[in-house]
Design a protein around this motif. Structure first.
Motif, PDB file in Angstrom:
ATOM      1  N   ILE A  34       0.834  -1.193   0.000  1.00  0.00           N
ATOM      2  CA  ILE A  34       0.000   0.000   0.000  1.00  0.00           C
ATOM      3  C   ILE A  34       0.871   1.246   0.000  1.00  0.00           C
ATOM      4  O   ILE A  34       0.627   2.199  -0.718  1.00  0.00           O
ATOM      5  N   GLY A  35       1.890   1.240   0.836  1.00  0.00           N
ATOM      6  CA  GLY A  35       2.761   2.395   0.969  1.00  0.00           C
ATOM      7  C   GLY A  35       3.761   2.164   2.083  1.00  0.00           C
ATOM      8  O   GLY A  35       4.100   1.024   2.389  1.00  0.00           O
ATOM      9  N   VAL A  36       4.182   3.265   2.715  1.00  0.00           N
ATOM     10  CA  VAL A  36       5.203   3.215   3.759  1.00  0.00           C
ATOM     11  C   VAL A  36       4.638   3.814   5.050  1.00  0.00           C
ATOM     12  O   VAL A  36       3.992   4.859   5.025  1.00  0.00           O
ATOM     13  N   LEU A  37       4.897   3.147   6.176  1.00  0.00           N
ATOM     14  CA  LEU A  37       4.429   3.632   7.470  1.00  0.00           C
ATOM     15  C   LEU A  37       5.100   4.960   7.804  1.00  0.00           C
ATOM     16  O   LEU A  37       6.322   5.072   7.770  1.00  0.00           O
ATOM     17  N   GLU A  38       4.280   5.967   8.102  1.00  0.00           N
ATOM     18  CA  GLU A  38       4.808   7.298   8.375  1.00  0.00           C
ATOM     19  C   GLU A  38       4.692   7.676   9.852  1.00  0.00           C
ATOM     20  O   GLU A  38       5.646   8.133  10.449  1.00  0.00           O
ATOM     21  N   ALA A  39       3.500   7.513  10.436  1.00  0.00           N
ATOM     22  CA  ALA A  39       3.307   7.939  11.826  1.00  0.00           C
ATOM     23  C   ALA A  39       2.261   7.077  12.509  1.00  0.00           C
ATOM     24  O   ALA A  39       1.512   6.345  11.873  1.00  0.00           O
ATOM     25  N   VAL A  92      -3.988   3.209  17.615  1.00  0.00           N
ATOM     26  CA  VAL A  92      -5.224   2.795  16.956  1.00  0.00           C
ATOM     27  C   VAL A  92      -5.210   3.055  15.448  1.00  0.00           C
ATOM     28  O   VAL A  92      -5.905   2.378  14.705  1.00  0.00           O
ATOM     29  N   PHE A  93      -4.464   4.030  14.998  1.00  0.00           N
ATOM     30  CA  PHE A  93      -4.348   4.338  13.576  1.00  0.00           C
ATOM     31  C   PHE A  93      -2.893   4.610  13.240  1.00  0.00           C
ATOM     32  O   PHE A  93      -2.105   4.987  14.108  1.00  0.00           O
ATOM     33  N   ALA A  94      -2.583   4.435  11.965  1.00  0.00           N
ATOM     34  CA  ALA A  94      -1.280   4.827  11.444  1.00  0.00           C
ATOM     35  C   ALA A  94      -1.531   5.630  10.185  1.00  0.00           C
ATOM     36  O   ALA A  94      -2.596   5.524   9.569  1.00  0.00           O
ATOM     37  N   THR A  95      -0.567   6.442   9.817  1.00  0.00           N
ATOM     38  CA  THR A  95      -0.629   7.080   8.511  1.00  0.00           C
ATOM     39  C   THR A  95       0.362   6.370   7.608  1.00  0.00           C
ATOM     40  O   THR A  95       1.434   5.942   8.040  1.00  0.00           O
ATOM     41  N   VAL A  96      -0.049   6.247   6.349  1.00  0.00           N
ATOM     42  CA  VAL A  96       0.735   5.551   5.340  1.00  0.00           C
ATOM     43  C   VAL A  96       0.966   6.514   4.180  1.00  0.00           C
ATOM     44  O   VAL A  96       0.021   7.130   3.683  1.00  0.00           O
ATOM     45  N   THR A  97       2.211   6.648   3.760  1.00  0.00           N
ATOM     46  CA  THR A  97       2.534   7.495   2.616  1.00  0.00           C
ATOM     47  C   THR A  97       2.166   6.749   1.343  1.00  0.00           C
ATOM     48  O   THR A  97       2.633   5.635   1.111  1.00  0.00           O
ATOM     49  N   VAL A  98       1.299   7.372   0.532  1.00  0.00           N
ATOM     50  CA  VAL A  98       0.871   6.788  -0.738  1.00  0.00           C
ATOM     51  C   VAL A  98       0.951   7.851  -1.826  1.00  0.00           C
ATOM     52  O   VAL A  98       1.112   9.032  -1.543  1.00  0.00           O
ATOM     53  N   LEU A 138      -0.810  11.348   2.929  1.00  0.00           N
ATOM     54  CA  LEU A 138      -0.871  10.395   4.034  1.00  0.00           C
ATOM     55  C   LEU A 138      -2.312   9.949   4.227  1.00  0.00           C
ATOM     56  O   LEU A 138      -3.206  10.777   4.406  1.00  0.00           O
ATOM     57  N   VAL A 139      -2.532   8.641   4.180  1.00  0.00           N
ATOM     58  CA  VAL A 139      -3.858   8.084   4.427  1.00  0.00           C
ATOM     59  C   VAL A 139      -3.856   7.418   5.798  1.00  0.00           C
ATOM     60  O   VAL A 139      -2.827   6.958   6.279  1.00  0.00           O
ATOM     61  N   PHE A 140      -5.020   7.367   6.383  1.00  0.00           N
ATOM     62  CA  PHE A 140      -5.169   6.773   7.706  1.00  0.00           C
ATOM     63  C   PHE A 140      -5.646   5.339   7.583  1.00  0.00           C
ATOM     64  O   PHE A 140      -6.499   5.021   6.758  1.00  0.00           O
ATOM     65  N   VAL A 141      -5.087   4.467   8.426  1.00  0.00           N
ATOM     66  CA  VAL A 141      -5.460   3.059   8.430  1.00  0.00           C
ATOM     67  C   VAL A 141      -5.503   2.572   9.882  1.00  0.00           C
ATOM     68  O   VAL A 141      -4.618   2.879  10.676  1.00  0.00           O
ATOM     69  N   PRO A 142      -6.570   1.821  10.246  1.00  0.00           N
ATOM     70  CA  PRO A 142      -6.647   1.277  11.602  1.00  0.00           C
ATOM     71  C   PRO A 142      -5.586   0.207  11.841  1.00  0.00           C
ATOM     72  O   PRO A 142      -5.219  -0.532  10.936  1.00  0.00           O
ATOM     73  N   LEU A 143      -5.122   0.136  13.061  1.00  0.00           N
ATOM     74  CA  LEU A 143      -4.138  -0.874  13.439  1.00  0.00           C
ATOM     75  C   LEU A 143      -4.778  -2.117  14.046  1.00  0.00           C
ATOM     76  O   LEU A 143      -4.088  -3.069  14.381  1.00  0.00           O
ATOM     77  N   ARG A 144      -6.075  -2.114  14.152  1.00  0.00           N
ATOM     78  CA  ARG A 144      -6.797  -3.266  14.692  1.00  0.00           C
ATOM     79  C   ARG A 144      -6.486  -4.493  13.830  1.00  0.00           C
ATOM     80  O   ARG A 144      -6.578  -4.439  12.612  1.00  0.00           O
ATOM     81  N   ALA A 145      -6.084  -5.564  14.449  1.00  0.00           N
ATOM     82  CA  ALA A 145      -5.745  -6.841  13.801  1.00  0.00           C
ATOM     83  C   ALA A 145      -4.516  -6.743  12.899  1.00  0.00           C
ATOM     84  O   ALA A 145      -4.300  -7.589  12.041  1.00  0.00           O
ATOM     85  N   ALA A 146      -3.694  -5.710  13.078  1.00  0.00           N
ATOM     86  CA  ALA A 146      -2.461  -5.593  12.298  1.00  0.00           C
ATOM     87  C   ALA A 146      -1.415  -6.561  12.851  1.00  0.00           C
ATOM     88  O   ALA A 146      -1.449  -6.927  14.030  1.00  0.00           O
ATOM     89  N   ALA A 153      -9.191   6.186   1.662  1.00  0.00           N
ATOM     90  CA  ALA A 153      -9.419   6.707   3.018  1.00  0.00           C
ATOM     91  C   ALA A 153      -9.155   8.210   3.088  1.00  0.00           C
ATOM     92  O   ALA A 153      -8.433   8.761   2.250  1.00  0.00           O
ATOM     93  N   PRO A 154      -9.717   8.870   4.092  1.00  0.00           N
ATOM     94  CA  PRO A 154      -9.394  10.284   4.302  1.00  0.00           C
ATOM     95  C   PRO A 154      -7.886  10.461   4.407  1.00  0.00           C
ATOM     96  O   PRO A 154      -7.183   9.593   4.932  1.00  0.00           O
ATOM     97  N   SER A 155      -7.397  11.575   3.879  1.00  0.00           N
ATOM     98  CA  SER A 155      -5.958  11.796   3.865  1.00  0.00           C
ATOM     99  C   SER A 155      -5.623  13.235   4.215  1.00  0.00           C
ATOM    100  O   SER A 155      -6.491  14.106   4.253  1.00  0.00           O
ATOM    101  N   ILE A 156      -4.337  13.440   4.459  1.00  0.00           N
ATOM    102  CA  ILE A 156      -3.790  14.773   4.702  1.00  0.00           C
ATOM    103  C   ILE A 156      -2.514  14.897   3.875  1.00  0.00           C
ATOM    104  O   ILE A 156      -1.972  13.895   3.420  1.00  0.00           O
ATOM    105  N   GLY A 157      -2.039  16.110   3.696  1.00  0.00           N
ATOM    106  CA  GLY A 157      -0.772  16.322   3.015  1.00  0.00           C
ATOM    107  C   GLY A 157       0.366  15.814   3.876  1.00  0.00           C
ATOM    108  O   GLY A 157       0.219  15.636   5.085  1.00  0.00           O
ATOM    109  N   THR A 158       1.507  15.585   3.265  1.00  0.00           N
ATOM    110  CA  THR A 158       2.642  15.047   4.012  1.00  0.00           C
ATOM    111  C   THR A 158       3.131  16.003   5.093  1.00  0.00           C
ATOM    112  O   THR A 158       3.781  15.576   6.036  1.00  0.00           O
ATOM    113  N   ASP A 159       2.795  17.270   4.992  1.00  0.00           N
ATOM    114  CA  ASP A 159       3.153  18.220   6.047  1.00  0.00           C
ATOM    115  C   ASP A 159       1.913  18.735   6.773  1.00  0.00           C
ATOM    116  O   ASP A 159       1.967  19.701   7.516  1.00  0.00           O
TER     117      ASP A 159
END
Length: 118
Positions: free
Chosen positions: A23-28, A39-45, A53-61, A80-86
Motif C-alpha cells: 500500500i505504501g510506507v508507514l509514516e506515523a 489505533v491508527f497509522a498514517t501511510v505514505t501513498v 498520508l492516508v489513515f489506516v486502523p491498526l486493529r488486527a495488524a 481513506a481520508p488523507s492529509i498532506g505530508t506536512d
C-alpha cells in the motif's frame, strides 16, 4: 496489540494489505487519547511528486520482517481520508476517518479529540 514503542520502530517500513499487496510506507502512529494505545497509522501513498498520508486502523495488524500487514484491502486504504505530508488531522475530520472503516467514533468525555499523533 503491540506497544506504541514497538510500532515506532517500524516507521519507514512497507505497509501491506491482507493479500500482501504493498500500500505504501508507514509514516506515523496515532493513539487513542483515552488509552494512549495505538489505533491508527498514517501511510505514505501516491506518486513521488504527489504524496499524501492516508489513515489506516491498526486493529488486527501484524508485524513481519520489514513490513506491517493490516486487515484492510489496498483500495479501501487508498480511498481513506488523507492529509498532506506536512499536514495535520483536524479535530473535525476525525469522525470521517473512523466512519470510512465502519468504526464507532466518540469524542472524549470533556469533548477533547480522540486521536493524537505520536
Amino acid at each position: 496489540m503491540f506497544e506504541a514503542e514497538d510500532i515506532r520502530e517500524w516507521r519507514g517500513h512497507d505497509v501491506i494489505d491482507y493479500d500482501r499487496h504493498k500500500i505504501g510506507v508507514l509514516e506515523a502512529l496515532y493513539v487513542d487519547t483515552a488509552t494512549d494505545q495505538p489505533v491508527f497509522a498514517t501511510v505514505t501513498v501516491g506518486l513521488p511528486t504527489r504524496h499524501r498520508l492516508v489513515f489506516v486502523p491498526l486493529r488486527a495488524a501484524a508485524v513481519g520482517p520489514g513490513y506491517l500487514k493490516i486487515a484492510y484491502d489496498k483500495k479501501q486504504v487508498k480511498d481513506a481520508p488523507s492529509i498532506g505530508t506536512d499536514g495535520e488531522l483536524l479535530a473535525e475530520d476525525e469522525k470521517a476517518v473512523f466512519a470510512h472503516y465502519g468504526l464507532a467514533y466518540q469524542m472524549g468525555a470533556g469533548g477533547e479529540r480522540r486521536l493524537a499523533r505520536r
